[in-house]
Design an enzyme around this catalytic site. Structure first.
Site, PDB file in Angstrom:
ATOM      1  N   LYS A  31       3.472   0.931   3.030  1.00 46.77           N
ATOM      2  CA  LYS A  31       3.308  -0.150   4.003  1.00 46.77           C
ATOM      3  C   LYS A  31       3.251  -1.482   3.276  1.00 46.77           C
ATOM      4  O   LYS A  31       2.627  -1.588   2.216  1.00 46.77           O
ATOM      5  CB  LYS A  31       2.032   0.064   4.826  1.00 46.77           C
ATOM      6  CG  LYS A  31       2.005   1.386   5.577  1.00 46.77           C
ATOM      7  CD  LYS A  31       0.688   1.588   6.303  1.00 46.77           C
ATOM      8  CE  LYS A  31       0.630   2.945   6.981  1.00 46.77           C
ATOM      9  NZ  LYS A  31      -0.665   3.158   7.682  1.00 46.77           N
ATOM     10  N   ASP A  61     -10.960   6.742   7.611  1.00 47.53           N
ATOM     11  CA  ASP A  61      -9.507   6.597   7.469  1.00 47.53           C
ATOM     12  C   ASP A  61      -8.865   7.941   7.817  1.00 47.53           C
ATOM     13  O   ASP A  61      -9.106   8.951   7.163  1.00 47.53           O
ATOM     14  CB  ASP A  61      -9.157   6.189   6.035  1.00 47.53           C
ATOM     15  CG  ASP A  61      -7.700   5.760   5.902  1.00 47.53           C
ATOM     16  OD1 ASP A  61      -6.877   6.129   6.753  1.00 47.53           O
ATOM     17  OD2 ASP A  61      -7.375   5.067   4.922  1.00 47.53           O
ATOM     18  N   SER A 115       2.019   9.536   2.340  1.00 43.12           N
ATOM     19  CA  SER A 115       3.128   9.795   3.251  1.00 43.12           C
ATOM     20  C   SER A 115       3.986   8.566   3.511  1.00 43.12           C
ATOM     21  O   SER A 115       5.196   8.687   3.695  1.00 43.12           O
ATOM     22  CB  SER A 115       2.589  10.315   4.594  1.00 43.12           C
ATOM     23  OG  SER A 115       1.822  11.487   4.415  1.00 43.12           O
ATOM     24  N   GLY A 151      -9.654   7.014  -4.876  1.00 42.61           N
ATOM     25  CA  GLY A 151      -8.427   6.551  -4.241  1.00 42.61           C
ATOM     26  C   GLY A 151      -8.480   5.056  -3.970  1.00 42.61           C
ATOM     27  O   GLY A 151      -9.461   4.553  -3.407  1.00 42.61           O
ATOM     28  N   ASP A 198       0.857  -1.177   0.000  1.00 41.82           N
ATOM     29  CA  ASP A 198       0.000   0.000   0.000  1.00 41.82           C
ATOM     30  C   ASP A 198       0.900   1.237   0.000  1.00 41.82           C
ATOM     31  O   ASP A 198       1.537   1.546   1.007  1.00 41.82           O
ATOM     32  CB  ASP A 198      -0.911  -0.008   1.225  1.00 41.82           C
ATOM     33  CG  ASP A 198      -1.712   1.278   1.376  1.00 41.82           C
ATOM     34  OD1 ASP A 198      -2.027   1.898   0.354  1.00 41.82           O
ATOM     35  OD2 ASP A 198      -2.002   1.666   2.532  1.00 41.82           O
ATOM     36  N   ASP A 208      -6.846   3.381  -1.845  1.00 41.60           N
ATOM     37  CA  ASP A 208      -6.870   3.098  -0.410  1.00 41.60           C
ATOM     38  C   ASP A 208      -8.300   3.145   0.119  1.00 41.60           C
ATOM     39  O   ASP A 208      -8.691   2.318   0.959  1.00 41.60           O
ATOM     40  CB  ASP A 208      -5.973   4.069   0.353  1.00 41.60           C
ATOM     41  CG  ASP A 208      -6.261   5.533   0.026  1.00 41.60           C
ATOM     42  OD1 ASP A 208      -6.959   5.824  -0.973  1.00 41.60           O
ATOM     43  OD2 ASP A 208      -5.764   6.403   0.766  1.00 41.60           O
TER      44      ASP A 208
END
Length: 243
Positions: free
Chosen positions: A13, A117, A10, A94, A6, A96
């Site tokens: 992960k 989130d 920033s 997005g 992911d 995510d």
């Protein structure tokens, strides 16, 4: 074992998954090609891999992955997913957000789920008990709010969010912290209350970097799941393998 990557705005992960078990591996700041090469060399039995990027995916990473894994999927708006998207601009959604919604639908089937989130941006997204991704909202994250006040004013200091705060601040620093954190708290409480009225019962799942910080200011039955995006990525990967 599945590898889940992911790449956020920033942080990057990585985690491994076996069945529904998630094993977080690394959190990287500004990773280089060599960082991935070193991490991948430590995986004994590579299987399949899914790569998701709301941040920039640097050239060569996909090729490195395909040389080591039997199947590599890069999540895009063209990738088949096990939820229905009721979203007008799928190409700008997005990944995510999508992965977190799939994670919620996978972990809490048959339930209306609100996913919050709390990363660089705060996103709230609703996936219904029937597996329909309804969309949601995006607002600045906590640290972005602190940074914005500092950078767009002449004298306000840059603060960290950690620390006690009251309803009204009795100093400039307390006023900044109270203003931002109370603002986020009431913002999220308002969404939760309004959506509970329309999608009851509603399961609320909090994820992202500030999830633990915010959870104590919200309802006690809210679930904190820092692996929610990984759960969704793993489900999307398995869903595509089965097609």
């Amino acid at each position: 074992m599945n590898l889940l990557i992911d790449i956020g705005n920033s942080l990057t992960k990585l985690a491994l998954a076996e069945g529904r078990k998630i094993f977080p591996m690394q959190i990287l700041h500004d990773p280089a090609f060599s960082d991935f090469d070193h991490i991948l060399s430590q995986i004994d039995q590579p299987g399949s891999c899914i790569l998701s990027g709301s941040g920039e995916i640097f050239p060569g990473l996909h090729g490195m992955l395909t040389s080591r894994f039997s199947r590599v999927i890069q999540l895009t708006h063209h990738t088949p997913v096990p939820v229905k998207l009721q979203y007008e601009t799928k190409e700008s959604l997005g990944m995510d957000r999508l992965a977190a919604a799939v994670g919620a639908y996978t972990l809490y089937p048959g339930q209306n789920c609100l996913v919050i989130d709390t990363g660089t941006a705060i996103t709230i997204d609703l996936v219904t008990k029937d597996g329909i991704f309804m969309g949601g909202n995006i607002s600045p994250g906590i640290r972005l709010r602190f940074l914005s006040l500092h950078e767009h004013t002449a004298k306000l200091p840059l603060l960290e969010p950690e620390g006690d705060f009251e309803l009204l601040g009795s100093s400039t620093e307390k006023a900044i912290r109270s203003g931002i954190l109370n603002g986020v708290k009431y913002e999220l409480r308002g969404y939760i209350e309004e959506l509970q009225n329309n999608y009851s019962p509603l399961r609320v799942i909090l994820t992202g970097g500030d999830a633990t910080l915010l959870s104590k200011y919200l309802q006690p039955d809210i679930i904190v799941d820092l692996n929610l995006i990984f759960a969704g990525l793993n489900r999307i990967l398995e869903y595509n393998i089965a097609l």
